[in-house]
Scaffold this active site. Structure first.
Site: not given
Length: 146
Positions: A106, A51, A66, A103, A100
């Site tokens: 984390h 979005c 990471c 996902h 929106c």
């Protein structure tokens, strides 16, 4: 924060690449070290690939090792939402776009000062908008992934 963006799966599929749809709409994860933004050091903003809501600034980006782009805070406290994620036998905190509900990744409590947080975000969930129009970084693409 902008108003909420709500679309059907059919609409999302027409707007996103298959990998973006898998990650943003189905809470998938791109393989570690595969995203185009992991090592990007250009100055600018990271917006939602779904979005285009502004989510993170390069000023809060750091190399965590990471395998995904890492940030110590979002641009605004209400730019993202967080919720408990107990998939894969772990308890983690999922991060989603507040506009929106896509996902993003984390957040973990092992980041640098001043927040101590590490927002571990999929490149494919982001688009990079450089501060300078002649910056060499990736911008309008789909954000990488496999």
């Amino acid at each position: 924060m902008r108003g909420k963006v709500i679309r059907s799966d059919e609409e999302w599929r027409s707007l996103l690449s298959p990998e973006q749809f898998r990650v943003l709409r189905r809470a998938g994860t791109e393989p570690a070290f595969s995203g185009v933004y992991t090592d990007l050091e250009d100055e600018g903003s990271y917006v939602c690939a779904g979005c285009e809501a502004r989510l993170f600034s390069s000023a809060a980006k750091f190399h965590s090792g990471c395998g995904w782009p890492s940030f110590w805070q979002p641009v605004e406290s209400d730019a993202v939402t967080e919720r408990s994620d107990t998939t894969f036998g772990m308890t983690r905190t999922e991060v989603r776009c507040a506009v929106c509900d896509g996902h993003l990744g984390h957040v973990f409590n092992d980041g640098p000062p001043p927040t101590g947080l590490r927002y571990c975000i999929n490149s494919v969930s982001l688009k990079f908008v450089p501060d300078s129009p002649d910056a060499s970084g990736v911008s309008a693409g789909h954000g990488g992934g496999s």
